[in-house]
Design a protein around this motif. Structure first.
Motif, PDB file in Angstrom:
ATOM      1  N   LYS A 100       0.855  -1.203   0.000  1.00  0.00           N
ATOM      2  CA  LYS A 100       0.000   0.000   0.000  1.00  0.00           C
ATOM      3  C   LYS A 100       0.881   1.239   0.000  1.00  0.00           C
ATOM      4  CE  LYS A 100      -1.772  -1.560   3.544  1.00  0.00           C
ATOM      5  NZ  LYS A 100      -2.587  -1.981   4.677  1.00  0.00           N
ATOM      6  N   VAL A 101       0.228   2.367  -0.165  1.00  0.00           N
ATOM      7  CA  VAL A 101       0.952   3.641  -0.148  1.00  0.00           C
ATOM      8  C   VAL A 101       1.129   4.107   1.298  1.00  0.00           C
ATOM      9  CG1 VAL A 101       0.784   6.094  -0.750  1.00  0.00           C
ATOM     10  CG2 VAL A 101       0.096   4.327  -2.416  1.00  0.00           C
ATOM     11  N   TYR A 102       2.335   4.568   1.644  1.00  0.00           N
ATOM     12  CA  TYR A 102       2.598   5.213   2.937  1.00  0.00           C
ATOM     13  C   TYR A 102       3.033   6.630   2.596  1.00  0.00           C
ATOM     14  CZ  TYR A 102       2.607   0.374   4.506  1.00  0.00           C
ATOM     15  OH  TYR A 102       2.250  -0.934   4.748  1.00  0.00           O
ATOM     16  N   SER A 103       2.376   7.614   3.171  1.00  0.00           N
ATOM     17  CA  SER A 103       2.633   8.995   2.709  1.00  0.00           C
ATOM     18  C   SER A 103       3.622   9.719   3.623  1.00  0.00           C
ATOM     19  CB  SER A 103       1.307   9.764   2.695  1.00  0.00           C
ATOM     20  OG  SER A 103       0.744   9.697   3.982  1.00  0.00           O
ATOM     21  N   GLY A 104       4.013  10.905   3.122  1.00  0.00           N
ATOM     22  CA  GLY A 104       4.886  11.769   3.912  1.00  0.00           C
ATOM     23  C   GLY A 104       6.266  11.156   4.097  1.00  0.00           C
ATOM     24  N   LEU A 121       7.116   8.627   5.485  1.00  0.00           N
ATOM     25  CA  LEU A 121       7.140   7.158   5.458  1.00  0.00           C
ATOM     26  C   LEU A 121       6.994   6.628   4.037  1.00  0.00           C
ATOM     27  CD1 LEU A 121       4.905   6.362   8.569  1.00  0.00           C
ATOM     28  CD2 LEU A 121       7.399   6.449   8.456  1.00  0.00           C
ATOM     29  N   SER A 122       7.028   7.512   3.041  1.00  0.00           N
ATOM     30  CA  SER A 122       6.714   7.065   1.663  1.00  0.00           C
ATOM     31  C   SER A 122       7.680   5.999   1.163  1.00  0.00           C
ATOM     32  CB  SER A 122       6.742   8.264   0.710  1.00  0.00           C
ATOM     33  OG  SER A 122       8.001   8.919   0.824  1.00  0.00           O
ATOM     34  N   ALA A 123       8.914   6.012   1.689  1.00  0.00           N
ATOM     35  CA  ALA A 123       9.903   5.016   1.215  1.00  0.00           C
ATOM     36  C   ALA A 123       9.520   3.596   1.630  1.00  0.00           C
ATOM     37  CB  ALA A 123      11.282   5.352   1.774  1.00  0.00           C
ATOM     38  N   GLY A 174       6.687   2.259   1.198  1.00  0.00           N
ATOM     39  CA  GLY A 174       5.626   1.740   0.319  1.00  0.00           C
ATOM     40  C   GLY A 174       6.146   0.680  -0.625  1.00  0.00           C
TER      41      GLY A 174
END
Ligand code: 5HY
Length: 242
Positions: free
Chosen positions: A231-235, A237-239, A241
Motif C-alpha cells: 500500500k501507499v505510505y505517505s509523507g 514514510l513514503s519510502a 511503500g
C-alpha cells in the motif's frame, strides 16, 4: 549464516558494544553485523522513544532482506517493532527481552529483571505477561541509571551489580536478567558476584537465532505474520511503500 543485530537507538558506541557481545558467543561460520538505524532516538527510555525507534528499525530489516541476512536480533529490552519486523523478514527475528525471559525460565522457578529507569519497569512487566513469563518474573528492579549513562557513569557497574544483588535477596529468584542491551558487557562480572546466573539478552537472542537457523526454522509465510499487503505510505514514510 549472517545475523543482523539491530540496536534501535542511534548511539553507535552502544551498537559496537552490542556487536562485540554477540560475536563473543556466535559460533564459527556465523557472521554478525551490528547496526543502528540512520534515524531515531539516541536512547529508548519511554513509549515515545520506542514508537519513534520503529521506522528506523524496520528500515534496517528491509535493508537486511535486500542484502540476504538470514536472521535478526532486536537489541533493545522493549523488543520494539518485533511483530512488524517478523512480517517483513523471511528468517527468524528475536527480541532480547523475549530471549532472556524464555532462557531465564529454564534455569529455575523464577527470575528478576534489573532495568535502567523505574519508568521502564511497566514495559518489562507487560512483555513478561505477553510472553507468558509473568509467573516466572518475581520482580523488576530499577538502577535509576539512564541508558547512555551506563557507559559514562563511573558508578554504573557497581550500581547495576548492587541492584542485581538486592533483586535476588528480595525476590529469592534463581536468575537475573539484564534489562538493557547496554548492560550486555556486564553479564559475566555480575554473575561472578551475585551467585546466580545472569542472562544478557543480546547473547541469548543471538544464539537463539543461530539455533533456529541451524534447525532450518523460518516463520510461516501465511497468516498473521505473512508479508504485509502492499500500500501507499505517505509523507516521511513514503519510502516504506511497495
Ligand atoms: C535498551 N533502551 O535495551 C532499552 C533499555 C530500557 O535504548 N536500549 C535502549 O531502558 O528500556
Amino acid at each position: 549464516m549472517r545475523i543482523k543485530i539491530v540496536n534501535p537507538n542511534t548511539t553507535l558506541t552502544m551498537t559496537s558494544k552490542i556487536g562485540a557481545c554477540a560475536r563473543a558467543v556466535a559460533g564459527p561460520g556465523t557472521l554478525i553485523e551490528a547496526v543502528s538505524p540512520d534515524m531515531g532516538p539516541a536512547s529508548i527510555e519511554s513509549h515515545y522513544d520506542e514508537a519513534l525507534s520503529v521506522p528506523g528499525l524496520l528500515a534496517e530489516i528491509v535493508k537486511g532482506e535486500q542484502s540476504g541476512f538470514d536472521g535478526y536480533v532486536i537489541a533493545c529490552f522493549g523488543d520494539p517493532g518485533l511483530e512488524a519486523a517478523r512480517e517483513i523478514a523471511r528468517g527468524p527475528v528475536i527480541g532480547i527481552a523475549e530471549a532472556a525471559m524464555h532462557l531465564g525460565s529454564f534455569l529455575g522457578r523464577s527470575f528478576s529483571v534489573v532495568t535502567t529507569l523505574e519508568r521502564s519497569a511497566g514495559r518489562t512487566w507487560e512483555l513478561a505477561e505477553k510472553y507468558g513469563m509473568a509467573r516466572f518474573c518475581k520482580g523488576v528492579h530499577a538502577c535509576e541509571i539512564a541508558v547512555l549513562a551506563l557507559d559514562t557513569d563511573p558508578d554504573a557497574r557497581k550500581v547495576v551489580t548492587e541492584t542485581a544483588l538486592r533483586a535476588v535477596e528480595i525476590d529469592k529468584s534463581d536468575a537475573v536478567l539484564l534489562g538493557c542491551a547496554g548492560m550486555a558487557d556486564l553479564c559475566q562480572e555480575i554473575s561472578d558476584k551475585i551467585g546466580v546466573p545472569v542472562i544478557d539478552g543480546v547473547a541469548a537472542a543471538t544464539l537463539l537465532v543461530e539455533s533456529m537457523l541451524r534447525l532450518g526454522l523460518r516463520k510461516s509465510g501465511r497468516g498473521e505474520f505473512a508479508t504485509p499487503i502492499p500500500k501507499v505510505y505517505s509523507g516521511i514514510l513514503s519510502a516504506f511503500g511497495g
